[in-house]
Design a protein around this motif. Structure first.
Motif, mmCIF file in Angstrom:
data_model
loop_
_atom_site.group_PDB
_atom_site.id
_atom_site.type_symbol
_atom_site.label_atom_id
_atom_site.label_comp_id
_atom_site.label_asym_id
_atom_site.label_seq_id
_atom_site.Cartn_x
_atom_site.Cartn_y
_atom_site.Cartn_z
ATOM 1 N N PHE A 134 0.922 -1.314 0.048
ATOM 2 C CA PHE A 134 0.089 -0.148 -0.003
ATOM 3 C C PHE A 134 0.899 1.222 -0.063
ATOM 4 C CE2 PHE A 134 -2.339 3.362 2.144
ATOM 5 C CZ PHE A 134 -3.453 3.652 1.146
ATOM 6 N N SER A 135 2.040 1.185 0.915
ATOM 7 C CA SER A 135 2.877 2.489 0.791
ATOM 8 C C SER A 135 3.501 2.847 -0.517
ATOM 9 C CB SER A 135 3.981 2.351 2.096
ATOM 10 O OG SER A 135 3.283 2.026 3.126
ATOM 11 N N LEU A 136 3.945 1.668 -1.170
ATOM 12 C CA LEU A 136 4.623 1.833 -2.474
ATOM 13 C C LEU A 136 3.503 2.380 -3.407
ATOM 14 C CD1 LEU A 136 7.152 -0.916 -2.559
ATOM 15 C CD2 LEU A 136 7.570 1.307 -2.310
ATOM 16 N N SER A 137 2.365 1.661 -3.354
ATOM 17 C CA SER A 137 1.177 2.076 -4.398
ATOM 18 C C SER A 137 1.089 3.480 -3.942
ATOM 19 C CB SER A 137 0.194 1.279 -4.271
ATOM 20 O OG SER A 137 0.374 -0.103 -4.716
ATOM 21 N N HIS A 138 0.651 3.915 -2.944
ATOM 22 C CA HIS A 138 0.309 5.139 -2.661
ATOM 23 C C HIS A 138 1.277 6.369 -2.806
ATOM 24 C CE1 HIS A 138 -2.387 8.352 -0.582
ATOM 25 N NE2 HIS A 138 -1.119 8.485 0.305
ATOM 26 N N PHE A 139 2.704 6.160 -2.496
ATOM 27 C CA PHE A 139 3.520 7.064 -2.597
ATOM 28 C C PHE A 139 4.520 7.085 -3.522
ATOM 29 C CE2 PHE A 139 2.797 6.882 2.070
ATOM 30 C CZ PHE A 139 2.138 8.032 2.155
#
Length: 150
Positions: A134-139
């Motif tokens: 999620f973090s990589l997708s979001h940021f």
């Protein structure tokens, strides 16, 4: 490097303040549940019903599931950021983030299996994978177009 970390911390604070991140995380998780069902179904069908070996069955299942996940997250979870447009570069970055999540999950599973029951280690590794993906997708994968230009 320090500037990148400061920028990341600032973006996290802004996203948290807007509370949009919680809704995106929920949407990402719901798509992940469907993604898991697709992965398992294709793997099971290819391996058990069609007689494919484990590796080809698993690879085709994973590629299909990650492609579905990219498309759904592009249109739903990160629609405003992606412009609801599918791009090869974003797809490649999404796949790479999925690999990073798998590596983090596997490392967590192996490390925790020495101190926890395997089931507990696996559950924690799933959580770690979710946070990384999620973090990589979001940021990274679906950052807003304005942030990509700067």
């Amino acid at each position: 490097m320090i500037e990148m970390l400061q920028n990341l911390v600032h973006r996290l604070k802004v996203a948290w303040a807007e509370r949009a991140i919680a809704l995106k995380a929920l949407s990402f998780a719901m798509i992940g549940v469907v993604n898991t069902a697709i992965d398992f179904s294709i793997f099971w069908t290819a391996n058990q019903l069609l007689g494919w070996r484990l590796v080809p069955a698993n690879v085709i299942a994973w590629v299909t599931a990650v492609s579905f996940s990219y498309a759904m997250n592009s249109f739903i979870t990160f629609g405003p950021e992606s412009g609801r447009v599918l791009r090869w570069r974003d797809y490649a970055t999404f796949v790479a983030s999925g690999v990073a999540g798998m590596v983090a999950s596997t490392a967590t599973l192996v490390a925790l299996s020495y101190v926890l029951p395997v089931v507990a280690a696996k559950l924690i590794s799933i959580l770690v994978s979710f946070v990384v993906n999620f973090s990589l997708s979001h940021f990274v994968v679906f950052k807003s177009r304005e942030q990509q230009r700067s």
